[in-house]
Design an enzyme around this catalytic site. Sequence first.
Site, short mmCIF file in Angstrom:
data_model
loop_
_atom_site.label_atom_id
_atom_site.label_comp_id
_atom_site.label_asym_id
_atom_site.label_seq_id
_atom_site.Cartn_x
_atom_site.Cartn_y
_atom_site.Cartn_z
N ARG A 285 -36.76 -43.86 -57.38
CA ARG A 285 -37.51 -43.71 -58.62
C ARG A 285 -38.72 -44.63 -58.53
O ARG A 285 -38.60 -45.82 -58.26
CB ARG A 285 -36.63 -44.13 -59.80
CG ARG A 285 -37.40 -44.09 -61.08
CD ARG A 285 -36.62 -44.66 -62.23
NE ARG A 285 -37.44 -44.53 -63.43
CZ ARG A 285 -37.32 -45.33 -64.48
NH1 ARG A 285 -36.42 -46.29 -64.48
NH2 ARG A 285 -38.08 -45.15 -65.53
N ASN B 284 -32.92 -47.03 -57.91
CA ASN B 284 -33.83 -47.39 -58.98
C ASN B 284 -33.96 -48.91 -58.92
O ASN B 284 -33.10 -49.64 -59.42
CB ASN B 284 -33.25 -46.92 -60.32
CG ASN B 284 -34.17 -47.21 -61.48
OD1 ASN B 284 -35.21 -47.86 -61.33
ND2 ASN B 284 -33.79 -46.75 -62.65
N HIS C 30 -40.81 -41.26 -68.31
CA HIS C 30 -39.55 -40.49 -68.43
C HIS C 30 -39.74 -39.04 -67.97
O HIS C 30 -39.00 -38.14 -68.40
CB HIS C 30 -39.06 -40.42 -69.90
CG HIS C 30 -38.68 -41.74 -70.50
ND1 HIS C 30 -39.06 -42.10 -71.77
CD2 HIS C 30 -37.95 -42.76 -70.01
CE1 HIS C 30 -38.57 -43.30 -72.04
NE2 HIS C 30 -37.90 -43.73 -70.99
N GLU D 45 -31.31 -37.96 -64.54
CA GLU D 45 -32.47 -38.27 -63.71
C GLU D 45 -32.09 -38.41 -62.23
O GLU D 45 -32.84 -38.04 -61.35
CB GLU D 45 -33.15 -39.55 -64.23
CG GLU D 45 -33.83 -39.32 -65.57
CD GLU D 45 -34.08 -40.58 -66.35
OE1 GLU D 45 -33.11 -41.12 -66.92
OE2 GLU D 45 -35.23 -41.04 -66.40
#
Length: 396
Positions: free
Chosen positions: A90, A7, A179, A382
């Site tokens: 991500r 990320n 999200h 996630e």
Amino acid sequence: MKILILNAGSSSLKYQLMDMDGEKILAKGMVDRIGIDGSTIRQTAGDKVFKLKEPVPNHTDAIHLMLKALTDPEKGAMKSMDEISAFGHRVVNGGERFTDSILVTDEVKETIREYFVLAPLHNPPNLMGIEACQEAMPDTPNVAVFDTSFHQTMPKVSFMYGVPQEYYKRLKLRRYGFHGTSHRYVSKRVCEFLGIPVEGSRIITCHLGNGSSLTAVKDGKSIDTSMGLTPLEGVLMGTRSGNLDPAIVQYIANSDNMTVNEVIDMCNKKSGLIGISGISSDMRDIDAAAEQGDENAILAQDMLAHSIRKYIGAYAAVMGGVDVIVFTAGIGENNAHIRTKIMRGFEYLGAKLDLEKNKTREEAVISTDDSKVKICVIPTNEELVIARDTLAIIQG
Ligand code: ADP
């Protein structure tokens, strides 16, 4: 098989190494202050901690430092970086093009770049992370997992704004929602947990963290969500205002001689919990102050709960009822007090919180036995979704 989940933010790189045989976390870490004085890396692998302070001028250096930490003979988590089978990234905005996670090709990178205008703070560093991985390990596949994909099932009536349609066509102006990885995970997981079929289910997922959003999930698909073109829209958040009358921007800009960009920056960074309480953007600090009777802290708590309650009512209306309400993320998972404030007086909808069961921080049903609507806490994950998508894609 080992997968590395990344990320990449503008000045930080968070990562997690997973062994997909058993879905075990082998290491977790973060390179902080990339491109700023005082860069650091901190990684934990089991009980081993790797810490280092050294200059990290850019994302390529951050990736190299991460690989060095992961393969450190004493404090690392693997012998050689060749053990990594794939990188899962991500990526915040995949626009309308990506309705699912995808193997990164030059064309995919080009599209992520096209969406820089829609996510100027997020997509550029996300792409830098991808390119740095490609540079460091050219033969290892990269998969992009988008925050927006899950919401691509929204109907037009939910994603269009009431401005001339020309802006949608010319500027791609619409609700994207964010999200998505978390809303997807918890809405699916709660069905498994409760043993109910996805088909026919009406679920409201409340992802409440520093940034917060709610989603109406019907038959396993997102049909409306509170964040919009950007993550500024929706409920009150740590530093973000959430919904505003757009004329407020003009009013402040004219009154205080500010540019539109400056006002929006204020709405993103100095508003929400911190703006109302004057204390902190962190709910724990607000709670502590509220307990001491601080009126502004209590107002911040109440405004947060009020804004969330309005979306729960709206999404029940949108779906023609609700079967399950799910709480997740930092506040949603850990803050029983806020959950109580949010769920107060929803008996008319058939949702009744059990104050004793609500004390949990783990996966649990927190509604009373006679509550028609199940209220649940489902910790989000996630990284696991990114790892699973990455594995599925590289295995074809
Ligand atoms: P982000 O959106 O940055 O991922 P989080 O999901 O961690 O953030 O949410 C941050 C918020 O959650 C903060 O307001 C914090 O007070 C709250 N929070 C996080 N962890 C805890 C905890 N263990 N106990 C209570 N509150 C927590």
